[in-house]
Design a protein around this motif. Structure first.
Motif, short mmCIF file in Angstrom:
data_model
loop_
_atom_site.label_atom_id
_atom_site.label_comp_id
_atom_site.label_asym_id
_atom_site.label_seq_id
_atom_site.Cartn_x
_atom_site.Cartn_y
_atom_site.Cartn_z
N ASN A 1 -5.61 14.40 -1.69
CA ASN A 1 -6.16 13.50 -0.68
C ASN A 1 -7.58 13.05 -1.01
OD1 ASN A 1 -4.86 12.38 1.48
ND2 ASN A 1 -4.79 14.27 2.67
N THR B 1 5.62 2.49 6.53
CA THR B 1 4.32 2.03 6.04
C THR B 1 3.51 3.17 5.45
OG1 THR B 1 4.26 0.24 7.67
CG2 THR B 1 2.16 0.87 6.67
N THR B 2 3.48 4.30 6.17
CA THR B 2 2.71 5.46 5.69
C THR B 2 3.57 6.43 4.89
OG1 THR B 2 3.19 6.77 7.68
CG2 THR B 2 1.26 5.31 7.75
N ASN B 3 4.90 6.27 4.94
CA ASN B 3 5.86 7.17 4.28
C ASN B 3 5.91 8.55 4.93
OD1 ASN B 3 6.45 5.21 2.15
ND2 ASN B 3 4.41 5.71 1.38
N ASN B 4 5.33 8.69 6.11
CA ASN B 4 5.36 9.98 6.80
C ASN B 4 6.77 10.28 7.32
OD1 ASN B 4 4.00 12.32 7.65
ND2 ASN B 4 3.79 11.53 9.73
N PHE C 1 -5.34 9.95 -3.63
CA PHE C 1 -4.71 9.16 -2.58
C PHE C 1 -5.61 8.89 -1.36
CE2 PHE C 1 -0.93 10.72 -4.88
CZ PHE C 1 -0.32 9.49 -5.13
N ASN C 2 -6.81 9.41 -1.39
CA ASN C 2 -7.85 9.02 -0.44
C ASN C 2 -7.42 9.09 1.03
OD1 ASN C 2 -10.47 8.18 0.13
ND2 ASN C 2 -9.92 6.01 0.14
N SER D 1 -4.30 9.58 2.32
CA SER D 1 -2.95 9.11 2.69
C SER D 1 -1.91 10.23 2.75
CB SER D 1 -2.47 8.04 1.70
OG SER D 1 -3.30 6.91 1.75
N ARG E 1 2.15 6.42 -6.74
CA ARG E 1 1.44 5.24 -7.21
C ARG E 1 1.38 5.32 -8.73
NH1 ARG E 1 -4.73 3.63 -5.53
NH2 ARG E 1 -5.14 2.24 -7.28
N CYS F 1 0.85 -1.18 0.00
CA CYS F 1 0.00 0.00 0.00
C CYS F 1 0.89 1.23 0.00
CB CYS F 1 -0.93 0.01 1.21
SG CYS F 1 -0.14 0.10 2.80
N GLN F 2 0.64 2.12 -0.95
CA GLN F 2 1.43 3.34 -1.10
C GLN F 2 2.93 3.06 -1.03
OE1 GLN F 2 -1.30 3.82 1.44
NE2 GLN F 2 -2.53 4.18 -0.38
N THR G 1 -0.30 13.24 4.40
CA THR G 1 -0.24 13.87 5.71
C THR G 1 0.17 15.32 5.58
OG1 THR G 1 2.10 13.44 6.20
CG2 THR G 1 0.55 11.63 6.59
#
Length: 272
Positions: A189, A117-120, A194-195, A197, A237, A17-18, A199
């Motif tokens: 967003n 995981t979130t790439n933050n 990217f719904n 995702s 993506r 995911c992402q 930040t």
């Protein structure tokens, strides 16, 4: 919507995911960022960019010089300080031009809040063992102040040695660059993109019709707006997709961390 694709970065599995931009030239069709639809700039006109390579001189990621000792790149580009080589003053990765400077890193500092995981907070600092020689081919990049926002529609420029086609089949012989407009976080967003995702530590750039983007191998490279680096190539993506623009780490959110980290290191050294 297109399915999310998983990938493998430097033999390390990445969640499907992402997926972050894989710092390797594996030739796989993966969900990443690439410089597509760009052009070759005047040789050595982008003087602050560096190539992060393995010790056997294989390009992994981009980065940019902020002073003689320190490089900024993406945290997911961290292959380990003992495996890394920094090359400044380069234009063609396949030809020795005599302008290159190869320096080994001394220290790698990834942001403590980086989440793979979130790439933050996808940002890291690299301290060099020896200072880079600032000359006609190498200079430093300017950074924005802490919290400074870049407005929607502002045209910026991203550069790198990443793939030049969506399928990642072609490695460029020279540095490439492309100009892209900033896209609002609200649009990026949206459920059509990217719904949720994206930040507050990220920003998006790309065209509504697609066709131009950063790519695999461009990770960690600079997105320059108004003469300052506002973004670090982070994730995406697909490639050059109208629905999914490139996602960048927002440098202005981390300016204080960058300054404090560098100051802290020098303070420790000067105590003795």
């Amino acid at each position: 919507m297109k399915p999310l694709l998983g990938c493998v970065c430097m033999s390390l599995p990445i969640p499907a995911c992402q997926c972050a931009v894989c710092p390797s030239f594996s030739g796989q069709h993966i969900a990443q960022e690439r410089i597509v639809g760009g052009y070759a700039p005047v040789p050595h006109s982008i003087k602050y960019i560096v190539s992060i390579q393995t010790r056997d001189r294989r390009h992994v990621c981009g980065g940019f010089l902020i002073n003689k000792y320190w490089i900024v790149s993406a945290a997911h580009c961290n292959i380990g300080v003992h495996k890394m080589l920094i090359v400044a003053g380069d234009y063609s990765l396949t030809i020795y031009e005599g302008t290159e400077q190869e320096i080994l890193p001394h220290l790698v500092v990834t942001h403590p809040a980086y989440n793979s995981t979130t790439n933050n907070s996808d940002i890291m600092l690299i301290k060099l063992r020896a200072p880079i020689d600032l000359n006609s081919y190498v200079s430093i990049a300017l950074l924005p102040r802490q919290g400074t926002a870049i407005s929607e529609g502002r045209v910026c420029r991203v550069s790198g040695w990443g793939y030049t086609s969506p399928r990642g089949s072609q490695i460029p012989s020279t540095l490439r660059t492309v100009k892209l407009p900033i896209i609002s976080s609200k649009r990026c967003n949206s459920s059509e993109s990217f719904n949720g995702s994206i930040t507050e530590n990220m920003l998006c750039a790309g065209y509504s019709i697609g066709g131009k983007d950063a790519c695999q191998g461009d990770s960690g490279g600079p997105l320059v707006c108004d003469g300052r680096v506002y973004g670090v190539v982070s994730w995406g993506r697909g490639c050059a997709d109208a629905q999914f623009p490139g996602v960048y780490t927002a440098v202005s959110k981390f300016r204080r961390w960058i300054d404090n980290t560098i100051f802290s290191y020098y303070s420790k050294c000067n105590r003795f």
